[in-house]
Write a protein that holds these residues in place. Structure first.
Motif, PDB file in Angstrom:
ATOM      1  N   ARG A 144     -11.449 -28.755 -26.080  1.00 19.97           N
ATOM      2  CA  ARG A 144     -11.397 -28.908 -27.534  1.00 19.97           C
ATOM      3  C   ARG A 144     -12.013 -30.227 -27.978  1.00 19.97           C
ATOM      4  O   ARG A 144     -12.750 -30.283 -28.969  1.00 19.97           O
ATOM      5  CB  ARG A 144      -9.946 -28.802 -28.002  1.00 19.97           C
ATOM      6  CG  ARG A 144      -9.380 -27.384 -27.906  1.00 19.97           C
ATOM      7  CD  ARG A 144      -7.908 -27.352 -28.196  1.00 19.97           C
ATOM      8  NE  ARG A 144      -7.383 -25.982 -28.234  1.00 19.97           N
ATOM      9  CZ  ARG A 144      -6.135 -25.639 -27.966  1.00 19.97           C
ATOM     10  NH1 ARG A 144      -5.259 -26.573 -27.622  1.00 19.97           N
ATOM     11  NH2 ARG A 144      -5.751 -24.378 -28.027  1.00 19.97           N
ATOM     12  N   ASP A 180      -9.803 -28.962 -18.861  1.00 19.39           N
ATOM     13  CA  ASP A 180      -8.564 -28.340 -19.323  1.00 19.39           C
ATOM     14  C   ASP A 180      -8.749 -28.060 -20.810  1.00 19.39           C
ATOM     15  O   ASP A 180      -9.787 -28.397 -21.397  1.00 19.39           O
ATOM     16  CB  ASP A 180      -7.331 -29.208 -19.039  1.00 19.39           C
ATOM     17  CG  ASP A 180      -7.449 -30.616 -19.585  1.00 19.39           C
ATOM     18  OD1 ASP A 180      -8.120 -30.804 -20.624  1.00 19.39           O
ATOM     19  OD2 ASP A 180      -6.881 -31.553 -18.981  1.00 19.39           O
ATOM     20  N   ILE A 181      -7.771 -27.433 -21.421  1.00 16.31           N
ATOM     21  CA  ILE A 181      -7.955 -27.025 -22.817  1.00 16.31           C
ATOM     22  C   ILE A 181      -8.080 -28.222 -23.753  1.00 16.31           C
ATOM     23  O   ILE A 181      -8.955 -28.225 -24.635  1.00 16.31           O
ATOM     24  CB  ILE A 181      -6.836 -26.054 -23.235  1.00 16.31           C
ATOM     25  CG1 ILE A 181      -6.971 -24.754 -22.436  1.00 16.31           C
ATOM     26  CG2 ILE A 181      -6.890 -25.758 -24.734  1.00 16.31           C
ATOM     27  CD1 ILE A 181      -5.828 -23.798 -22.585  1.00 16.31           C
ATOM     28  N   HIS A 229      -2.714 -18.779 -20.329  1.00 15.70           N
ATOM     29  CA  HIS A 229      -3.143 -19.773 -21.319  1.00 15.70           C
ATOM     30  C   HIS A 229      -3.826 -19.074 -22.491  1.00 15.70           C
ATOM     31  O   HIS A 229      -4.869 -19.495 -22.988  1.00 15.70           O
ATOM     32  CB  HIS A 229      -4.103 -20.786 -20.676  1.00 15.70           C
ATOM     33  CG  HIS A 229      -3.509 -21.555 -19.544  1.00 15.70           C
ATOM     34  ND1 HIS A 229      -3.469 -21.067 -18.253  1.00 15.70           N
ATOM     35  CD2 HIS A 229      -2.883 -22.766 -19.495  1.00 15.70           C
ATOM     36  CE1 HIS A 229      -2.875 -21.964 -17.458  1.00 15.70           C
ATOM     37  NE2 HIS A 229      -2.503 -22.991 -18.189  1.00 15.70           N
ATOM     38  N   GLU A 286      -3.009 -26.081 -20.621  1.00 13.55           N
ATOM     39  CA  GLU A 286      -2.743 -26.341 -22.039  1.00 13.55           C
ATOM     40  C   GLU A 286      -2.250 -27.771 -22.245  1.00 13.55           C
ATOM     41  O   GLU A 286      -2.663 -28.452 -23.178  1.00 13.55           O
ATOM     42  CB  GLU A 286      -1.714 -25.340 -22.569  1.00 13.55           C
ATOM     43  CG  GLU A 286      -1.469 -25.436 -24.074  1.00 13.55           C
ATOM     44  CD  GLU A 286      -2.694 -25.092 -24.902  1.00 13.55           C
ATOM     45  OE1 GLU A 286      -3.142 -25.992 -25.642  1.00 13.55           O
ATOM     46  OE2 GLU A 286      -3.206 -23.976 -24.800  1.00 13.55           O
ATOM     47  N   ASP A 307      -1.127 -26.816 -15.486  1.00 15.62           N
ATOM     48  CA  ASP A 307      -0.938 -26.368 -16.862  1.00 15.62           C
ATOM     49  C   ASP A 307      -2.146 -26.834 -17.660  1.00 15.62           C
ATOM     50  O   ASP A 307      -2.238 -28.005 -18.039  1.00 15.62           O
ATOM     51  CB  ASP A 307       0.354 -26.924 -17.460  1.00 15.62           C
ATOM     52  CG  ASP A 307       0.681 -26.305 -18.819  1.00 15.62           C
ATOM     53  OD1 ASP A 307      -0.258 -25.981 -19.557  1.00 15.62           O
ATOM     54  OD2 ASP A 307       1.879 -26.153 -19.127  1.00 15.62           O
ATOM     55  N   ARG A 335     -10.314 -19.879 -30.138  1.00 21.96           N
ATOM     56  CA  ARG A 335     -10.117 -20.020 -28.701  1.00 21.96           C
ATOM     57  C   ARG A 335     -11.436 -20.329 -28.020  1.00 21.96           C
ATOM     58  O   ARG A 335     -12.497 -20.231 -28.613  1.00 21.96           O
ATOM     59  CB  ARG A 335      -9.502 -18.746 -28.118  1.00 21.96           C
ATOM     60  CG  ARG A 335      -8.098 -18.441 -28.641  1.00 21.96           C
ATOM     61  CD  ARG A 335      -7.569 -17.163 -28.013  1.00 21.96           C
ATOM     62  NE  ARG A 335      -6.198 -16.895 -28.392  1.00 21.96           N
ATOM     63  CZ  ARG A 335      -5.822 -16.241 -29.478  1.00 21.96           C
ATOM     64  NH1 ARG A 335      -6.761 -15.795 -30.332  1.00 21.96           N
ATOM     65  NH2 ARG A 335      -4.551 -16.023 -29.735  1.00 21.96           N
ATOM     66  N   GLU A 345      -3.235 -18.893 -25.577  1.00 19.76           N
ATOM     67  CA  GLU A 345      -3.375 -19.576 -26.860  1.00 19.76           C
ATOM     68  C   GLU A 345      -4.668 -20.391 -26.938  1.00 19.76           C
ATOM     69  O   GLU A 345      -5.120 -20.715 -28.029  1.00 19.76           O
ATOM     70  CB  GLU A 345      -2.171 -20.496 -27.107  1.00 19.76           C
ATOM     71  CG  GLU A 345      -0.861 -19.757 -27.311  1.00 19.76           C
ATOM     72  CD  GLU A 345      -0.947 -18.776 -28.479  1.00 19.76           C
ATOM     73  OE1 GLU A 345      -1.379 -19.189 -29.567  1.00 19.76           O
ATOM     74  OE2 GLU A 345      -0.588 -17.602 -28.281  1.00 19.76           O
ATOM     75  N   GLY A 346      -5.244 -20.703 -25.778  1.00 17.89           N
ATOM     76  CA  GLY A 346      -6.463 -21.514 -25.789  1.00 17.89           C
ATOM     77  C   GLY A 346      -7.685 -20.827 -25.230  1.00 17.89           C
ATOM     78  O   GLY A 346      -8.813 -21.173 -25.579  1.00 17.89           O
TER      79      GLY A 346
END
Length: 372
Positions: free
Chosen positions: A87, A82-83, A127, A73, A71, A148, A129-130
């Motif tokens: 970020r 990973d997201i 995924h 996110e 996952d 994003r 949303e990201g």
């Protein structure tokens, strides 16, 4: 979630935006965005909030292929990417590699590359949303403005073509935007063959960037001459500082700069050294020889490599930018390093492709006809 038809055809709005805005910059791209009196790490975060990182190489697809569950996110401790980490590192765009293990060739290589493409689309759908796929400079900027991370497809290895320009066109239609030439029979120590030059011309017509990392000096020089679009080195640093075979000697760095290509320096202990200072040394060296318009960043995360402690995963970019700020890099040069230079080569590749498509049709050349 957009369907495949939406993905394969860029929106007019995104392309128009890319013509007007070269990424998430202020109206004056050279205006200072940080407080010179602040601590370097604080300044780095403020800077990257405006000028995010465009990362030239991530090996995540092959790693995910072998995981039973993940996952991105929520975050995965056993991954470099990973997201949440993207970020935290202010990564706005990243190329996901489609490289394959050595030994795969012919139909097996083509099939495995198609499976990688399918996996990437599945991961991004899960995924949304990201992450979002992007295919052009305009779409990359549009995705970034939507909050994003833009994912671009490539580089893939030359084995994925199976010496077929029809396969190249199919991979491009599915989203491929960078092809690595090393390892191809038509891009050897002696340079590009006649078929290799035809591959370059067809890549120019499609808008696929040629990745020259790991190729011979003669192949690089011939590609500089043959390609109408900029060429890139997705994982190359300065050989004068560290004698890795994929790193470039000073004369080739200067020639790459003269050709307006892009050298994307990997953040790996093997190629650039075990500390953030040594990575910065390579960036200084490439910038001095190739020019500030021709140096970029390549995290090379999730690719089976080790990284400096401060840059151990995709969240570490602020530490590198802080080091460059300490060294006196001006903000305009940093903006080119993190985002502007990759946007330029994507935009130039698209422009070259539109012009080439007016002059020539799809090539039907075969390797046996030109090199046989």
């Amino acid at each position: 979630m957009a369907d495949l038809q939406d993905e394969l055809h860029a929106s007019t709005e995104a392309d128009e935006l890319g013509e007007l805005i070269d990424g998430p910059f202020p109206a004056d791209p050279y205006a200072p965005v940080t407080d010179p009196g602040a601590e370097p790490l604080e300044r780095a975060h403020d800077f990257l909030a405006v000028h995010p990182v465009a990362d030239g190489y991530c090996g995540l697809p092959w790693v995910l292929r072998h995981l039973p569950w993940y996952d991105l996110e929520l975050g995965e401790s056993h991954l470099d990417t990973d997201i949440p980490r993207l970020r935290a590192g202010h990564v706005g765009a990243v190329f996901w590699s489609l490289h394959l293990p050595e030994g795969l060739a012919g139909d097996r290589a083509v099939g495995a590359t198609l499976e990688q493409l399918d996996l990437v689309k599945t991961v991004i759908d899960a995924h949304s949303e990201g992450l979002r796929l992007a295919y052009s400079a305009g779409e990359v900027a549009d995705v970034r403005h939507c909050g994003r991370v833009a994912v671009l497809l490539g580089p893939a290895g030359a084995a994925a073509l199976g010496d077929s320009l029809g396969t190249l066109r199919s991979l491009h239609a599915l989203g491929l935007r960078v092809l690595t030439l090393s390892g191809a029979s038509w891009a050897s120590e002696a340079g590009l063959t006649r078929f290799g030059e035809e591959v370059i011309r067809e890549m120019n017509r499609l808008g696929v960037l040629a990745d020259l990392s790991g190729t011979s000096a003669e192949t690089m020089r011939r590609a500089f001459a043959a390609s109408k679009a900029p060429t890139v080195c997705t994982r190359s640093a300065a050989r004068a500082l560290r004698p890795h075979p994929a790193n470039l000697p000073d004369d080739l760095l200067a020639e790459l700069g003269a050709a307006k290509g892009l050298c994307m320096v990997p953040l790996t202990a093997e190629q650039t050294g075990p500390s953030v200072r040594e990575v910065a040394d390579h960036l200084d060296h490439v910038r001095a020889l190739a020019g500030p318009e021709c140096v970029g960043l390549s995290g090379t995360y999730d690719a089976g490599t080790t990284h400096p402690r401060e840059l151990r995963d995709a969240s570490g970019y602020p530490h590198l930018i802080a080091e460059l700020l300490r060294r006196g890099w001006p903000e305009p040069d940093l903006a080119l390093l993190t985002w502007g230079n990759l946007q330029r080569v994507l935009r130039d590749a698209d422009f070259t492709a539109r012009a080439a498509q007016q002059r020539r049709t799809a090539s039907t050349a075969r390797i046996a006809d030109l090199d046989g």
